[in-house]
Design an enzyme around this catalytic site. Structure first.
Site, PDB file in Angstrom:
ATOM      1  N   ASP A 152      32.699  30.850  50.129  1.00  0.00           N
ATOM      2  CA  ASP A 152      32.625  32.223  49.643  1.00  0.00           C
ATOM      3  C   ASP A 152      31.195  32.718  49.830  1.00  0.00           C
ATOM      4  O   ASP A 152      30.245  31.913  49.803  1.00  0.00           O
ATOM      5  CB  ASP A 152      33.010  32.292  48.162  1.00  0.00           C
ATOM      6  CG  ASP A 152      34.491  32.023  47.944  1.00  0.00           C
ATOM      7  OD1 ASP A 152      35.292  32.362  48.835  1.00  0.00           O
ATOM      8  OD2 ASP A 152      34.849  31.475  46.880  1.00  0.00           O
ATOM      9  N   TYR A 196      25.068  26.031  50.746  1.00  0.00           N
ATOM     10  CA  TYR A 196      25.448  25.163  51.867  1.00  0.00           C
ATOM     11  C   TYR A 196      24.395  25.167  52.967  1.00  0.00           C
ATOM     12  O   TYR A 196      24.135  24.136  53.591  1.00  0.00           O
ATOM     13  CB  TYR A 196      26.830  25.546  52.407  1.00  0.00           C
ATOM     14  CG  TYR A 196      27.926  25.193  51.433  1.00  0.00           C
ATOM     15  CD1 TYR A 196      28.202  23.870  51.111  1.00  0.00           C
ATOM     16  CD2 TYR A 196      28.680  26.178  50.813  1.00  0.00           C
ATOM     17  CE1 TYR A 196      29.195  23.540  50.206  1.00  0.00           C
ATOM     18  CE2 TYR A 196      29.684  25.855  49.908  1.00  0.00           C
ATOM     19  CZ  TYR A 196      29.929  24.532  49.607  1.00  0.00           C
ATOM     20  OH  TYR A 196      30.909  24.199  48.711  1.00  0.00           O
TER      21      TYR A 196
END
Length: 167
Positions: A140, A147
């Site tokens: 998302d 990440y």
């Protein structure tokens, strides 16, 4: 007949108190453990997903998804009185070249303490043991920065994901 039993025999059941756990840290009297055991309590997982506001999915489908996952990594808070699931992620894979990480979740009370990074690092470590080097995930927008910080990149080589949804 013995030959086929090798492929279809039941996998060894495991519990978090077996060798497959790794001590992470101590917070007060509580201990945090990381486990690669593929046995996860569905109700506990549902409560963990509820804690971050995820939409509920049918338990029957979750059970099927877990049974067909290549890898699962969980983080447990273990006190003198009980054990609580506070982190989880699972992976699907062809077992050789590619793997996709799904359902990465850390309980809000434990976020911003490095547990998400630890969970992801353990997943990558386990996948590399199988010589899997193409590791993907869907993120998302609000977690893309997380990440990226741990080494994932957006659209390598300009590759764009393709999706098909029933109308």
């Amino acid at each position: 007949m013995k030959f086929w039993k090798f492929f279809f025999k039941n996998k060894k059941k495991c519990q978090v108190n077996e060798i497959n756990k790794i001590f992470i840290q101590k917070i007060g009297k509580d201990n945090l453990y990381l486990s690669t055991c593929k046995k996860v309590n569905l109700e506990e997982l549902e409560r963990l997903c509820d804690s971050v506001g995820w939409v509920r999915r049918p338990l029957k489908k979750i059970k099927f998804a877990l049974e067909n996952s290549f890898l699962m990594v969980s983080i447990f808070q273990i006190t003198e009185a009980n054990k609580r699931l506070i982190g989880f992620a699972r992976v699907t894979s062809d077992g050789s070249f590619n793997a996709t990480i799904w359902d990465v979740v850390i309980h809000p009370d434990f976020q911003k303490n490095g547990l998400g990074k630890l969970l992801m690092n353990q997943i990558v470590k386990e996948l590399r043991k199988h010589d899997i080097s193409t590791i993907t995930l869907f993120a998302d927008p609000e977690v893309v920065k997380f990440y990226k910080h741990i080494g994932f990149i957006i659209d390598p080589d300009g590759v764009k994901g393709m999706f098909w949804y029933p109308i």
